[in-house]
Design a protein around this motif. Structure first.
Motif, PDB file in Angstrom:
ATOM      1  N   THR A  30      15.478   4.398  -2.588  1.00 34.28           N
ATOM      2  CA  THR A  30      16.023   5.152  -1.406  1.00 34.28           C
ATOM      3  C   THR A  30      17.093   4.356  -0.737  1.00 34.28           C
ATOM      4  OG1 THR A  30      14.184   4.219  -0.072  1.00 34.28           O
ATOM      5  CG2 THR A  30      13.906   6.450  -0.936  1.00 34.28           C
ATOM      6  N   THR A  31      17.465   3.319  -1.349  1.00 35.61           N
ATOM      7  CA  THR A  31      18.758   2.474  -0.802  1.00 35.61           C
ATOM      8  C   THR A  31      19.783   2.356  -1.999  1.00 35.61           C
ATOM      9  OG1 THR A  31      17.596   0.514  -1.598  1.00 35.61           O
ATOM     10  CG2 THR A  31      17.120   0.994   0.772  1.00 35.61           C
ATOM     11  N   PHE A  57      18.356   7.914  -5.153  1.00 39.79           N
ATOM     12  CA  PHE A  57      17.748   8.432  -6.329  1.00 39.79           C
ATOM     13  C   PHE A  57      18.699   9.331  -7.457  1.00 39.79           C
ATOM     14  CE2 PHE A  57      15.035  11.628  -8.599  1.00 39.79           C
ATOM     15  CZ  PHE A  57      14.046  11.111  -8.930  1.00 39.79           C
ATOM     16  N   GLN A  58      18.432   8.797  -8.632  1.00 35.16           N
ATOM     17  CA  GLN A  58      19.631   9.155  -9.800  1.00 35.16           C
ATOM     18  C   GLN A  58      18.950   9.685 -10.870  1.00 35.16           C
ATOM     19  OE1 GLN A  58      22.802   6.637 -10.433  1.00 35.16           O
ATOM     20  NE2 GLN A  58      22.639   5.641  -8.558  1.00 35.16           N
ATOM     21  N   ARG A  59      17.555   9.935 -10.807  1.00 33.14           N
ATOM     22  CA  ARG A  59      17.016  10.283 -12.433  1.00 33.14           C
ATOM     23  C   ARG A  59      17.004  12.092 -12.215  1.00 33.14           C
ATOM     24  NH1 ARG A  59      12.574   6.025 -14.395  1.00 33.14           N
ATOM     25  NH2 ARG A  59      14.016   4.250 -14.196  1.00 33.14           N
ATOM     26  N   ASN A 102      21.668  11.723  -3.743  1.00 35.51           N
ATOM     27  CA  ASN A 102      22.152  10.935  -2.523  1.00 35.51           C
ATOM     28  C   ASN A 102      21.251   9.687  -1.971  1.00 35.51           C
ATOM     29  OD1 ASN A 102      19.905  12.172  -1.624  1.00 35.51           O
ATOM     30  ND2 ASN A 102      21.071  13.616  -0.155  1.00 35.51           N
ATOM     31  N   THR A 103      21.343   9.324  -0.817  1.00 36.18           N
ATOM     32  CA  THR A 103      20.524   8.531  -0.415  1.00 36.18           C
ATOM     33  C   THR A 103      19.587   8.680   0.622  1.00 36.18           C
ATOM     34  OG1 THR A 103      22.176   7.355   1.081  1.00 36.18           O
ATOM     35  CG2 THR A 103      22.017   6.565  -1.073  1.00 36.18           C
ATOM     36  N   GLY A 104      18.754   7.846   1.330  1.00 35.57           N
ATOM     37  CA  GLY A 104      17.856   8.110   2.377  1.00 35.57           C
ATOM     38  C   GLY A 104      16.949   9.466   2.304  1.00 35.57           C
ATOM     39  N   THR A 105      16.888  10.133   3.085  1.00 35.61           N
ATOM     40  CA  THR A 105      16.113  11.546   2.976  1.00 35.61           C
ATOM     41  C   THR A 105      16.575  12.413   2.198  1.00 35.61           C
ATOM     42  OG1 THR A 105      15.282  11.294   5.225  1.00 35.61           O
ATOM     43  CG2 THR A 105      14.983  13.084   4.486  1.00 35.61           C
ATOM     44  N   ILE A 106      15.710  13.022   1.056  1.00 34.47           N
ATOM     45  CA  ILE A 106      16.152  13.503  -0.021  1.00 34.47           C
ATOM     46  C   ILE A 106      15.429  15.113   0.071  1.00 34.47           C
ATOM     47  CG2 ILE A 106      16.350  13.824  -2.350  1.00 34.47           C
ATOM     48  CD1 ILE A 106      16.452  10.819  -2.766  1.00 34.47           C
ATOM     49  N   GLU A 121       9.577  21.548 -11.058  1.00 29.64           N
ATOM     50  CA  GLU A 121       8.417  20.467 -11.330  1.00 29.64           C
ATOM     51  C   GLU A 121       8.286  19.734 -10.146  1.00 29.64           C
ATOM     52  OE1 GLU A 121       9.832  18.415 -14.670  1.00 29.64           O
ATOM     53  OE2 GLU A 121      11.435  17.231 -13.768  1.00 29.64           O
ATOM     54  N   VAL A 122       7.230  18.787 -10.054  1.00 27.39           N
ATOM     55  CA  VAL A 122       6.735  17.842  -9.138  1.00 27.39           C
ATOM     56  C   VAL A 122       6.517  16.549  -9.815  1.00 27.39           C
ATOM     57  CG1 VAL A 122       4.302  18.682  -9.311  1.00 27.39           C
ATOM     58  CG2 VAL A 122       5.061  17.455  -7.131  1.00 27.39           C
ATOM     59  N   HIS A 123       6.968  15.452  -8.918  1.00 20.51           N
ATOM     60  CA  HIS A 123       6.804  14.128  -9.339  1.00 20.51           C
ATOM     61  C   HIS A 123       6.015  13.272  -8.170  1.00 20.51           C
ATOM     62  CE1 HIS A 123       9.783  13.980 -12.975  1.00 20.51           C
ATOM     63  NE2 HIS A 123      10.182  14.748 -12.244  1.00 20.51           N
ATOM     64  N   VAL A 124       5.425  12.262  -8.607  1.00 22.34           N
ATOM     65  CA  VAL A 124       4.918  11.150  -7.562  1.00 22.34           C
ATOM     66  C   VAL A 124       5.757  10.156  -7.725  1.00 22.34           C
ATOM     67  CG1 VAL A 124       3.101   9.825  -7.098  1.00 22.34           C
ATOM     68  CG2 VAL A 124       2.497  11.974  -7.763  1.00 22.34           C
ATOM     69  N   TRP A 125       6.392   9.645  -6.727  1.00 22.85           N
ATOM     70  CA  TRP A 125       7.477   8.487  -6.464  1.00 22.85           C
ATOM     71  C   TRP A 125       6.989   7.667  -5.627  1.00 22.85           C
ATOM     72  CZ3 TRP A 125      12.344   9.981  -3.071  1.00 22.85           C
ATOM     73  CH2 TRP A 125      13.324   9.131  -3.151  1.00 22.85           C
ATOM     74  N   GLU A 126       7.101   6.471  -6.356  1.00 24.68           N
ATOM     75  CA  GLU A 126       6.891   5.156  -5.396  1.00 24.68           C
ATOM     76  C   GLU A 126       8.116   4.300  -5.637  1.00 24.68           C
ATOM     77  OE1 GLU A 126       3.259   3.928  -7.781  1.00 24.68           O
ATOM     78  OE2 GLU A 126       2.388   5.738  -7.164  1.00 24.68           O
ATOM     79  N   PRO A 127       9.128   4.551  -4.928  1.00 26.64           N
ATOM     80  CA  PRO A 127      10.198   3.740  -4.877  1.00 26.64           C
ATOM     81  C   PRO A 127      10.194   2.394  -4.491  1.00 26.64           C
ATOM     82  CG  PRO A 127      10.289   5.234  -2.795  1.00 26.64           C
ATOM     83  CD  PRO A 127       9.096   5.606  -3.732  1.00 26.64           C
ATOM     84  N   SER A 128       9.018   1.882  -3.711  1.00 29.88           N
ATOM     85  CA  SER A 128       9.138   0.519  -3.265  1.00 29.88           C
ATOM     86  C   SER A 128       8.448  -0.163  -4.639  1.00 29.88           C
ATOM     87  CB  SER A 128       8.108   0.233  -2.292  1.00 29.88           C
ATOM     88  OG  SER A 128       6.784   0.776  -2.677  1.00 29.88           O
ATOM     89  N   LEU A 129       7.928   0.587  -5.544  1.00 30.15           N
ATOM     90  CA  LEU A 129       7.455  -0.285  -6.623  1.00 30.15           C
ATOM     91  C   LEU A 129       8.307   0.259  -7.868  1.00 30.15           C
ATOM     92  CD1 LEU A 129       3.620   0.576  -6.221  1.00 30.15           C
ATOM     93  CD2 LEU A 129       4.631  -1.591  -5.612  1.00 30.15           C
ATOM     94  N   SER A 130       9.371   0.942  -7.606  1.00 27.95           N
ATOM     95  CA  SER A 130      10.151   1.393  -8.808  1.00 27.95           C
ATOM     96  C   SER A 130       9.517   2.124  -9.793  1.00 27.95           C
ATOM     97  CB  SER A 130      10.983   0.181  -9.334  1.00 27.95           C
ATOM     98  OG  SER A 130      11.929   0.543 -10.255  1.00 27.95           O
TER      99      SER A 130
END
Length: 516
Positions: free
Chosen positions: A41-42, A46-48, A267-271, A298-307
């Motif tokens: 988120t920085t 998010f680019q995938r 984009n960045t931040g709140t998506i 679709e739905v994903h579980v997203w853990e950005p701090s853990l990449s």
């Protein structure tokens, strides 16, 4: 850099670098263009995610109008593009690498750097089928060359003179995730050619699935699947915006983000379409309220701090919930008088309208409790007959499979008295023992007892005979008190026998308080 895909030859300057690897079984020739698609988120955010502007003009590009449950909301070219992305995902058998695209559906946008697939002629030199604007560090745009080719959306083979959208887009998405063209395996038959060969083989259908060289290139950029990668295995609960969706799976961190298809811009931040900081249960379950922005996809579980990003799981937003299903019922038996707490385990219990036990219908909230989407508890109602009673759960979509609750004779004798009663309000006493037993109800106001044949028995103020127990071994009565002083306590007990004092049984003693 423009990475182009041609029908016959590779345009010069398209590759950033190339490496050759060899082993006894496989020669690798994949190349990398530099960079990778992040999930943070920085920075570049998010680019995938990827999306389509479905402006294809050829009729064959959008003539597939058959919905697929695994690709909700997508038809025609959109469906072909979504499937093309899935060729690179971690859940694809041939991939098994640590990467997953995030389908964001159709959009009206035409902007570069928005991870978008669209049809145009700008930049389309002779012989070029499609090209992808890179580098990918700030997003990409894929142009499918419109006028020179006739495009087909599948899912079958393209017709004569047509080019397969799914195969060509699978190739171009390889560029979008960081791969250049491969330098090996491109001279054999189409069935074994890597998807990242620099020219089309046949109509492109056989490029829908990536090969070993493509897999190796993908791994070089994103690595293999880690042991702690979050995995979604199923969904249950509500699929309506504002409703609670339950996500089942494994390796969920204690706090996760949940990301839905929502035509979200890169984009960045709140998506858009993301619910942040959702707590998981034991790493295997997530309950999340579906945001208003969520769309079919679709739905994903997203853990950005853990990449980390899970596989994408299809979801049809605002679809009717699936009918409930029951996998177990415990305990499997209950005494005819009822009262045992029964636990149902299964799926899609959220929003259940009723639980049916034989001929008895239980309604929420008093008749049963929805603990969560996979668990319901209820107190077994009194039996209408001994033996198996079918138990089902019903919601707005339908009724579950049936499992049996086996009713057995109440033993020893038992009485169930109302704990409280109020003047003018009906109250019911129930009792049970062997079918056909004679019944005597004992009542007093002080709880005094004596002992008979080793049994504790009320010293009765009243001893009232009642009809013999029915075929299920049950009996009882309902009364509406009037003028009974508040604070009075009634102690009640039943004696049962089959005709001789030798068969006499005494229930426990219950008490009832008169309240205002």
């Amino acid at each position: 850099m423009n990475t182009s895909f041609t029908k016959a030859v590779l345009l010069g300057g398209a590759l950033a670098a190339a490496w050759m690897f060899s082993s006894p079984a496989l020669v690798l020739g994949y190349s990398l263009i530099g960079g990778s698609l992040g999930i943070g988120t920085t920075g570049n955010g998010f680019q995938r995610d990827f999306r389509i502007r479905n402006n294809a003009a050829d009729p064959a590009a959008n003539n597939n109008t058959t919905p697929e449950a695994d690709h909700p909301g997508a038809l025609g070219a959109a469906l072909a593009v979504w499937k093309a992305g899935q060729a690179w995902n971690s859940t694809t058998v041939d991939a098994a690498r640590n990467f997953d695209f995030d389908w964001q559906g159709a959009t009206a946008s035409t902007a570069n750097n928005e991870n978008i697939v669209l049809w145009a002629d700008s930049g389309c030199s002779a012989g070029v089928l499609a090209y992808t604007m890179t580098p990918i560090s700030d997003g990409w745009m894929m142009v499918i060359c419109e006028s020179a080719w006739v495009w087909s959306d599948g899912p079958g083979d393209p017709g004569s003179g047509e080019i397969d959208i799914q195969g060509v887009v699978a190739h171009e998405l390889g560029h979008a995730l960081g791969l250049g063209h491969t330098s090996v395996g491109c001279s054999g038959g189409c069935a074994t050619q890597p998807t990242m060969c620099p020219y089309l083989c046949g109509t492109g259908v056989l490029m829908r699935d990536i090969e070993g060289d493509d897999q190796a290139g993908l791994q070089a950029v994103y690595g293999t699947i880690p042991a702690n990668k979050p995995v979604i295995s199923s969904l249950s609960g509500s699929t309506a915006t504002g409703g609670t969706l339950t996500i089942h799976g494994s390796n969920f961190a204690g706090t996760v983000n949940v990301k839905f298809t929502a035509d979200a811009a890169q984009n960045t931040g709140t998506i858009t379409g993301v619910v942040y900081n959702v707590t998981s249960v034991s790493g295997t379950q997530i309950d999340v309220v579906i945001p208003a922005a969520a769309l079919d996809g679709e739905v994903h579980v997203w853990e950005p701090s853990l990449s980390r990003l899970s596989n994408g799981y299809p979801i049809d937003i605002n679809a009717a919930p699936p009918a409930p299903s029951i996998t177990s019922l415990a305990p499997g038996s209950a005494q005819a008088i009822g009262g045992e707490v029964i636990t149902l385990t299964g799926a899609s219990f959220t929003g259940a309208a009723s639980v049916q036990v034989g001929t008895v219908t239980l309604l929420p909230p008093l008749g049963f409790t929805i603990v969560n989407d996979a668990t319901i508890t209820f107190k077994a109602p009194p039996a209408t007959a001994l033996g198996a009673a079918s138990v089902t759960v019903t919601n707005a979509t339908g009724t579950s499979n049936a499992l049996p609750l086996n009713y057995v004779v109440t033993s020893p004798a038992e009485i169930i008295a109302p704990p409280q009663l109020a003047n003018g309000a009906p109250a019911t006493w129930s009792w049970g023992d062997d079918p056909g037993d004679a019944v005597l109800l004992l009542v007093n106001l002080d709880g005094a007892t004596g002992v008979h044949s080793g049994m504790t028995i009320l010293t009765a103020l009243l001893a009232l005979p009642f009809p013999d127990l029915d075929a299920a071994g049950l009996g009882g009565f309902t009364a509406t008190p009037s003028g009974v002083p508040v604070g009075t306590t009634f102690y009640t007990q039943v004696l049962t026998h089959t005709g001789t004092l030798a068969t006499l049984e005494a229930s426990d003693i219950d008490l009832t308080n008169v309240v205002p």
